[in-house]
Design a protein around this motif. Structure first.
Motif, mmCIF file in Angstrom:
data_model
loop_
_atom_site.group_PDB
_atom_site.id
_atom_site.type_symbol
_atom_site.label_atom_id
_atom_site.label_comp_id
_atom_site.label_asym_id
_atom_site.label_seq_id
_atom_site.Cartn_x
_atom_site.Cartn_y
_atom_site.Cartn_z
ATOM 1 N N GLU A 93 1.033 1.304 3.255
ATOM 2 C CA GLU A 93 2.442 1.519 2.933
ATOM 3 C C GLU A 93 3.343 0.878 3.988
ATOM 4 O O GLU A 93 4.362 0.251 3.662
ATOM 5 N N ILE A 124 8.326 -2.674 -1.111
ATOM 6 C CA ILE A 124 8.735 -1.325 -1.507
ATOM 7 C C ILE A 124 10.256 -1.252 -1.566
ATOM 8 O O ILE A 124 10.945 -1.664 -0.638
ATOM 9 N N TRP A 162 6.825 0.210 -5.782
ATOM 10 C CA TRP A 162 5.892 -0.363 -4.811
ATOM 11 C C TRP A 162 5.090 -1.449 -5.509
ATOM 12 O O TRP A 162 4.193 -1.174 -6.288
ATOM 13 N N PHE A 193 0.659 -2.435 -5.267
ATOM 14 C CA PHE A 193 0.208 -1.109 -4.855
ATOM 15 C C PHE A 193 -1.284 -1.145 -4.529
ATOM 16 O O PHE A 193 -2.091 -1.648 -5.300
#
Length: 209
Positions: free
Chosen positions: A41, A50, A85, A88
């Motif tokens: 992330e 993101i 996102w 991913f």
């Protein structure tokens, strides 16, 4: 089992810690998978994959375009938030989308907390499911995935299993959070995972008591 080999290659390529508490709390001797998901992330944020505020995200070389917009109403603080996102789980053909509708006096905090926690939990549980399916050593997953069934149904069952575990974990986090009153406030989350031309969605509801 051979038709899942493409997904299993991802499981092999990830440096995953072998632990019963793979997606658990790192402070309790586990959580290696959660840490890996958080690292993904962080890297995605760095690469501008993101989006958490009004705007657009369009990955270079991709045909995908996501646009988001939110505006506060007249009742007070905006309790809605969202996330897109791209790529991913380091998968070029996979996108995660989520809309979080808070309600109650602390609804905006609950919505943001779920937005922060749910994607990484889901990613961790998905990685764990891939590794478990590859080893064929976890009975609960074999119960969910019929090796002779249709490929799309197998993927659906895998994601269903991951979502159920994720929602339970996020719900527990909210109940244990010291600064958020999740008893009198909550959020409804509608999330979608799109992989290539396939799409699955799930609703999480931390209901107002």
């Amino acid at each position: 089992m051979g038709h899942l080999s493409a997904m299993f290659k991802l499981a092999r390529s990830l440096s995953m810690k072998k632990s019963k508490n793979f997606c658990g709390d790192g402070d309790n001797g586990g959580g290696g998978g959660r840490e890996a998901a958080k690292a993904m992330e962080k890297e995605a944020k760095k690469n501008e994959l993101i989006l958490r505020s009004s705007g657009c995200v369009n990955v270079a070389g991709s045909n995908n375009l996501a646009s988001l917009f939110s505006k506060r109403g007249e009742k007070g603080v905006n309790q809605d938030c969202f996330i897109v996102w791209e790529e991913f789980g380091c998968q070029e053909d996979m996108t995660f989308c989520g809309i979080f509708d808070g309600h109650g006096p602390w609804g905006h905090f609950v919505a943001k907390k779920v937005r922060e926690s749910l994607p990484s939990h889901l990613l961790c549980n998905w990685q764990e499911a891939l590794a478990a399916a590859e080893s064929s050593s976890v009975d609960y997953l074999l119960d969910e995935i019929d090796l002779g069934s249709d490929k799309k149904l197998q993927r659906f069952n895998m994601w269903k299993h991951c979502y159920l575990k994720t929602c339970a974990a996020v719900d527990q986090e909210l109940e244990q959070h010291r600064r958020i009153d999740s008893f009198h406030s909550g959020t409804t989350a509608l999330t979608i995972v799109r992989q290539a031309s396939e799409m699955g969605f799930h609703t999480f509801d931390k209901t107002l008591s």
